[in-house]
Design a protein around this motif. Structure first.
Motif, mmCIF file in Angstrom:
data_model
loop_
_atom_site.group_PDB
_atom_site.id
_atom_site.type_symbol
_atom_site.label_atom_id
_atom_site.label_comp_id
_atom_site.label_asym_id
_atom_site.label_seq_id
_atom_site.Cartn_x
_atom_site.Cartn_y
_atom_site.Cartn_z
ATOM 1 N N LEU A 157 51.081 40.977 57.616
ATOM 2 C CA LEU A 157 49.762 40.534 57.154
ATOM 3 C C LEU A 157 49.116 39.558 58.136
ATOM 4 O O LEU A 157 47.901 39.593 58.349
ATOM 5 N N ARG A 158 49.923 38.693 58.746
ATOM 6 C CA ARG A 158 49.381 37.590 59.559
ATOM 7 C C ARG A 158 48.447 38.035 60.687
ATOM 8 O O ARG A 158 47.321 37.515 60.784
ATOM 9 N N PRO A 159 48.818 38.976 61.569
ATOM 10 C CA PRO A 159 47.910 39.312 62.672
ATOM 11 C C PRO A 159 46.655 40.042 62.226
ATOM 12 O O PRO A 159 45.686 40.129 62.998
ATOM 13 N N ASN A 160 46.657 40.565 61.005
ATOM 14 C CA ASN A 160 45.496 41.326 60.544
ATOM 15 C C ASN A 160 44.442 40.461 59.860
ATOM 16 O O ASN A 160 43.293 40.890 59.720
ATOM 17 N N LEU A 161 44.801 39.264 59.422
ATOM 18 C CA LEU A 161 43.823 38.405 58.747
ATOM 19 C C LEU A 161 42.617 38.089 59.633
ATOM 20 O O LEU A 161 41.467 38.223 59.178
ATOM 21 N N PRO A 162 42.815 37.685 60.900
ATOM 22 C CA PRO A 162 41.631 37.440 61.740
ATOM 23 C C PRO A 162 40.798 38.700 61.960
ATOM 24 O O PRO A 162 39.566 38.606 62.097
ATOM 25 N N ARG A 163 41.450 39.856 61.958
ATOM 26 C CA ARG A 163 40.715 41.107 62.193
ATOM 27 C C ARG A 163 39.815 41.445 61.006
ATOM 28 O O ARG A 163 38.707 41.954 61.190
ATOM 29 N N TYR A 164 40.295 41.177 59.795
ATOM 30 C CA TYR A 164 39.464 41.439 58.623
ATOM 31 C C TYR A 164 38.169 40.619 58.695
ATOM 32 O O TYR A 164 37.066 41.150 58.493
ATOM 33 N N LEU A 165 38.323 39.330 58.974
ATOM 34 C CA LEU A 165 37.142 38.467 59.037
ATOM 35 C C LEU A 165 36.275 38.787 60.248
ATOM 36 O O LEU A 165 35.048 38.665 60.185
#
Length: 454
Positions: free
Chosen positions: A231-239
């Motif tokens: 989940l961690r590396p994808n959080l900045p990508r969502y935003l």
């Protein structure tokens, strides 16, 4: 049993990992070339749905098995729990497909991709047994065979049928062949007394239910950490997609892919040294445990420094060569991403040492902290700075994890160096521990207290 060279195991693991990554890319190219864009979307949806579910189902059993120096659990326990997890995971994926898929066609693709990932997950138990005795060459050959079959069978099925269902079925068939033919035979050659499939129905599971439950209670934590780590590396990508758009997200993702290359090197080295770390910790040999972990961490830091220097000195040339001049204008972002990757590599090395020391629950806490830091950092910086802010948030998350990992590692070291009479009597085994050999008087519950694909 003669110990294998760490360097040889590292080369085998790295070579197989790179070949597997190329095979994944080739399968995606085959779908893009031989199927419609809508069908490619169906395959991408299947990957997005099945990856988190089957990743959780694996519970990192391979890592736990490879570092089980005291043989607290037998091969049958790891295999039995993995089969149960895979059956449940595939069932969950099928249920999600029933609710989310917009057609029966897409539902079948999801189900077949889940089945393929299920076969791959069961292979991990065989890999764990072989990794424990440092036979990474056999694991590498299995991975290469899986890659070769996928590259041949999936494009052939797509070329003959132009159907993503056939492509997904071919992938499942290829991975099943490797599991039932190559992996089973490799295990029997290394452990002549082990019959993997007969073990499933001959083991008295009513009597072994308590040990199976103990293993589950031990490793569910690792499954949770795997989920948080994904989940961690994808959080900045969502935003980033919300605030900057898909073009900026695509550019960010393309540059971030370079970090995976260094991560593959660190991961391969970790597979080579993790069995020895497990043995040293189990024997209470603080000197050799500390020396091995320090060497691994230093090597990981060296990979990170090379990544930063390479990005700063050769980044513009590399981005132009691989992606084009439009990407080369983002050199600052590229350097920040490699800086975050350097922190990641050190954290990965410490995580291997913590897992070998069975410091599992602490890893969940540090991952929760890291994910929370990334989420807050992304919410603050991405709307203001864009992609560079996403790299900052990711780097800050790795800084928080590094601080927690260092603290947990020091706690493990203090336990190892504590002047306990029982600890002073333990000696390091002369070589890799045989996965079949039980340890007398070992209580599974004590294990807890003792302590980047398709």
């Amino acid at each position: 049993m003669k110990a294998r060279s760490v360097g040889s195991n590292f080369i085998w693991s790295l070579s197989a990992g790179l070949i597997y990554a190329l095979a994944q890319w080739a399968v995606l190219v085959a779908f893009a070339r031989l199927a419609t864009m809508e069908e490619v979307g169906q395959f991408a949806l299947a990957l997005a749905i099945t990856a988190p579910v089957l990743l959780m189902s694996r519970m990192q059993l391979r890592t736990l098995q490879a570092t089980d120096a005291r043989s607290a659990f037998g091969f049958e326990h790891y295999l039995g729990l993995m089969v149960l997890n895979v059956v449940a995971g595939v069932a969950v994926c099928c249920a999600i497909a029933t609710g989310m898929a917009d057609s029966l066609h897409a539902g079948w693709v999801i189900a077949l991709v889940a089945l393929a990932k299920g076969f791959e997950a069961v292979s991990e138990v065989f890999y764990g047994a072989l990794q424990k005795v440092e036979r990474l060459g056999l694991i590498a050959r299995s991975t290469i065979a899986k890659s070769a079959l996928s590259v041949v069978l999936v494009p052939l099925a797509l070329w003959l049928t132009h159907s993503p269902i056939a492509g997904a079925a071919a992938m499942a068939f290829a991975w099943a062949i490797v599991l039932f033919v190559f992996d089973a035979r490799a295990l029997q050659r290394e452990f002549p007394g082990v019959r993997p499939w007969s073990t499933l129905w001959r083991t008295p599971w009513r009597k072994e239910g308590a040990r199976l439950k103990a293993l589950f209670l031990l490793c569910w934590v690792l499954g949770l950490t795997a989920l948080l780590a994904a989940l961690r590396p994808n959080l900045p990508r969502y935003l980033l997609e919300v605030h900057a758009g898909q073009a900026e997200l695509g550019m960010y993702a393309a540059l971030a892919y370079f970090a995976a290359l260094g991560g593959r090197v660190v991961h391969s080295l970790g597979q080579a040294v993790s069995p020895r770390l497990g043995r040293y910790h189990a024997a209470g040999d603080a000197r050799r445990y500390g020396r091995a972990l320090a060497g691994f961490t230093a090597a990981s830091a060296g990979v990170g420094l090379c990544a930063i220097a390479g990005a700063a000195l050769l980044g513009r040339w590399a981005l132009t060569l691989f992606y084009g001049a439009a990407y080369a204008g983002n050199l600052e972002l590229f350097v920040w991403l490699m800086a975050a990757a350097a922190l990641e590599y050190v954290c990965l090395s410490l995580a291997v040492g913590l897992t070998a020391a069975r410091e599992l629950k602490g890893q969940v806490v540090l991952l929760v902290v890291s994910v929370a830091v990334v989420a807050v950092g992304s919410a603050v910086w991405v709307p203001r700075v864009g992609p560079v802010g996403a790299a900052w948030a990711l780097g800050l998350g790795w800084v928080s994890e590094l601080a927690c990992s260092v603290w947990l590692t020091l706690r493990v070291w203090r336990r190892l160096t504590a002047p306990e009479p029982a600890q002073a009597l333990r000696t390091i085994p002369p070589g890799p521990v045989d996965a079949r050999e039980p340890t007398a008087g070992w209580v599974p519950g004590v294990v807890v207290e003792d302590r980047k694909d398709f």
